[in-house]
Design an enzyme around this catalytic site. Structure first.
Site, PDB file in Angstrom:
ATOM      1  N   ARG A 127       0.811  -1.002   0.133  1.00 55.81           N
ATOM      2  CA  ARG A 127      -0.206   0.026  -0.124  1.00 55.81           C
ATOM      3  C   ARG A 127       0.551   1.380   0.311  1.00 55.81           C
ATOM      4  O   ARG A 127       0.911   2.316  -1.056  1.00 55.81           O
ATOM      5  CB  ARG A 127      -1.060  -0.011   0.985  1.00 55.81           C
ATOM      6  CG  ARG A 127      -2.201   1.315   1.297  1.00 55.81           C
ATOM      7  CD  ARG A 127      -2.721   0.808   2.428  1.00 55.81           C
ATOM      8  NE  ARG A 127      -3.209   0.446   2.619  1.00 55.81           N
ATOM      9  CZ  ARG A 127      -4.879  -0.097   1.713  1.00 55.81           C
ATOM     10  NH1 ARG A 127      -5.540   0.853   1.710  1.00 55.81           N
ATOM     11  NH2 ARG A 127      -4.918  -1.525   2.620  1.00 55.81           N
ATOM     12  N   ARG A 205      -3.379  -8.388  10.862  1.00 52.32           N
ATOM     13  CA  ARG A 205      -3.188  -8.015   8.914  1.00 52.32           C
ATOM     14  C   ARG A 205      -1.343  -8.079   9.559  1.00 52.32           C
ATOM     15  O   ARG A 205      -1.005  -7.306  11.084  1.00 52.32           O
ATOM     16  CB  ARG A 205      -3.197  -7.178   8.692  1.00 52.32           C
ATOM     17  CG  ARG A 205      -3.453  -5.930   8.743  1.00 52.32           C
ATOM     18  CD  ARG A 205      -4.516  -5.254   8.524  1.00 52.32           C
ATOM     19  NE  ARG A 205      -4.332  -4.854   7.346  1.00 52.32           N
ATOM     20  CZ  ARG A 205      -5.180  -4.503   6.046  1.00 52.32           C
ATOM     21  NH1 ARG A 205      -5.933  -3.840   6.738  1.00 52.32           N
ATOM     22  NH2 ARG A 205      -4.944  -4.439   4.894  1.00 52.32           N
ATOM     23  N   ASP A 324     -14.340   5.328   1.284  1.00 52.19           N
ATOM     24  CA  ASP A 324     -14.526   4.866   2.104  1.00 52.19           C
ATOM     25  C   ASP A 324     -15.587   6.514   2.492  1.00 52.19           C
ATOM     26  O   ASP A 324     -15.867   5.948   2.974  1.00 52.19           O
ATOM     27  CB  ASP A 324     -12.842   4.920   3.096  1.00 52.19           C
ATOM     28  CG  ASP A 324     -12.914   3.129   2.327  1.00 52.19           C
ATOM     29  OD1 ASP A 324     -13.066   2.845   1.721  1.00 52.19           O
ATOM     30  OD2 ASP A 324     -11.547   2.993   2.543  1.00 52.19           O
ATOM     31  N   ALA A 337     -10.636   0.381  -3.165  1.00 57.63           N
ATOM     32  CA  ALA A 337      -9.676   1.580  -3.722  1.00 57.63           C
ATOM     33  C   ALA A 337     -10.040   1.214  -5.301  1.00 57.63           C
ATOM     34  O   ALA A 337      -9.940   2.682  -5.856  1.00 57.63           O
ATOM     35  CB  ALA A 337      -7.924   0.275  -2.901  1.00 57.63           C
TER      36      ALA A 337
END
Length: 447
Positions: A127, A205, A324, A337
């Site tokens: 990212r 994560r 978002d 995204a």
């Protein structure tokens, strides 16, 4: 590939409008709050369409944070059009096959991952790295990006909209709220504060170097460090775990989704406890615990849910929520995204087509074009999660494969906006603005 200096004849649509217009040729001033993927994507396409663009970002400096992010082929065709393929491709993973197993380690499906698909590439990578590249590309186009901005108030009149940022009053023709799930712009759009609620799920994560953590030395985990990028998945009741190696098997991203009803009133991201994470895979294929335990640290990320907003735009039609801020996605959609990029591209096109004197019409038409498509993509993500979390022991093959429908991944947001703007705007002019409606039919996972 096109650039800001002009467009070839092949870069024009039947409307007569160029995909790449001369700088500031529309006279439309666009202020974007937020320099994430949604904000940057909207800014880049707005610049290409001849708008004057300003981005206001609260962070004081750019940091390459995060783990894996996925852009589908529908967003990939936009990046290719911007000339970013070669840059993105070098830092992205290139998985040929998704291997999905049940909790006992039995292989359920080997799903090919064709790339390109529907005429475009997908991009899956770190990212922070991809964001840095997009940020630098926006800067290279001359887009004004101001960091360390505290946007404290939004406002609009019949003729303009704007914000107060660091005490300065900034006016524009349109303000775009690309400020994420904690959006402050949302309150102005709705007229009330829309608080998020728990989706009932959370994810642990992590992202780390395989060699540093001994992944390549452990017999239970070395299978994922084979000099190429691999993606392994395990599914069980109300749980799914994805382990994704990248950089030719040198980096590893672990993401495990599980049931969680924690309170998210104040925050939904915490340091994760490894013992809690490992409890989820007790009795599972031992490779799962081995992979998860290699992480030097975990993020415990509560998945936020919002009911579909009744509208993404303000009453005056000069403030729009994108990404978002308007429609958070579940990770199983692999589209959060991508839909944010589509939002920005579509908005830039309709502003170009409507012109400076008709910005509110453009914004209302944009919502009409985007709303049902976004909701349909959200529902697909929910159906994938449910498919994995409720899978029966005998479910194999396509019954547990990730759907890759053409309506989603083959979409060209820019081309579509040029094609449907006139008819969509005509309906609003004739009948007035109406709140968008939700899709009537919930699509099946493969739809």
């Amino acid at each position: 590939m096109s650039d800001l200096n002009g467009a070839s004849s092949s870069d024009r649509h039947d409307t007569g409008f160029a995909q790449v217009a001369p700088p500031n040729s529309t006279g439309i001033r666009v202020v974007i709050v937020g320099a994430g993927f949604a904000g940057l994507g909207c800014a880049v396409e707005s610049k290409r369409k001849g708008h004057d663009v300003l981005i206001l970002e609260k962070f004081k400096e750019l940091k390459a944070l995060g783990d894996i992010i996925s852009f589908g082929n529908n967003a990939g065709r936009v990046f290719e059009r911007w000339g970013l393929h070669d840059k993105f491709w070098t830092v992205c993973s290139h998985v040929e096959t998704l291997m999905i197993h049940n909790a006992q380690g039995e292989l359920l499906v080997e799903q090919p991952n064709p790339d390109p698909l529907f005429g475009a590439y997908a991009y899956n990578g770190h990212r922070g790295e991809l964001h840095t590249m997009l940020f630098e590309y926006a800067q290279s186009l001359g887009i004004d990006i101001r960091l360390g901005q505290d946007v404290s108030e939004y406002w609009e009149t019949e003729t303009e909209a704007g914000v107060f940022s660091n005490g300065e009053r900034i006016a524009a023709d349109i303000v775009v709220g690309a400020d994420g799930v904690r959006s402050t712009a949302r309150t102005l759009v709705l007229g009330y504060e829309d608080k998020p609620k728990s989706s009932g799920y959370a994810i642990y994560r992590s992202w780390f170097d395989c060699a540093e953590q001994g992944v390549d030395k452990d017999p239970l985990t070395s299978f994922i460090c084979q000099g190429k990028d691999l993606l392994y998945g395990w599914i069980g009741p109300d749980v799914h775990f994805l382990a994704h190696s990248s950089s030719d098997g040198k980096k590893l991203s672990n993401v495990i989704t599980h049931k969680d009803d924690a309170d998210i009133t104040e925050s939904w991201s915490f340091p994760g406890k490894m013992e809690d994470c490992l409890k989820i895979v007790e009795g599972w294929d031992p490779r799962c615990a081995a992979l998860l335990s290699k992480a030097p640290s975990l993020v415990d990320w509560k998945l936020v849910y919002r009911d579909p907003l009744p509208t993404w735009i303000s009453e005056g039609g000069r403030l729009a929520l994108i990404g978002d801020a308007a429609h958070p996605f579940l990770p199983t959609s692999q589209q959060g995204a991508s839909q944010a990029i589509e939002d920005g591209v579509t908005l830039a096109v309709v502003l170009q087509l409507a012109g400076k004197e008709s910005v509110p019409l453009a914004v209302r038409t944009w919502e009409k074009i985007r709303y049902q498509r976004v909701r349909r993509a959200q529902l697909l993500g929910e159906s994938v999660r449910d498919m994995w979390h409720k899978a029966k022991p005998e479910d194999k093959g396509q019954a547990v494969a990730i759907p890759k429908p053409e309506w989603l991944l083959g979409h060209d947001a820019e081309k579509h906006a040029y094609e449907v703007y006139d008819s969509s705007a005509k309906g609003i002019l004739q009948n007035g603005y109406e709140l968008p409606t939700l899709p009537v039919i919930v699509p099946a996972a493969g739809a």
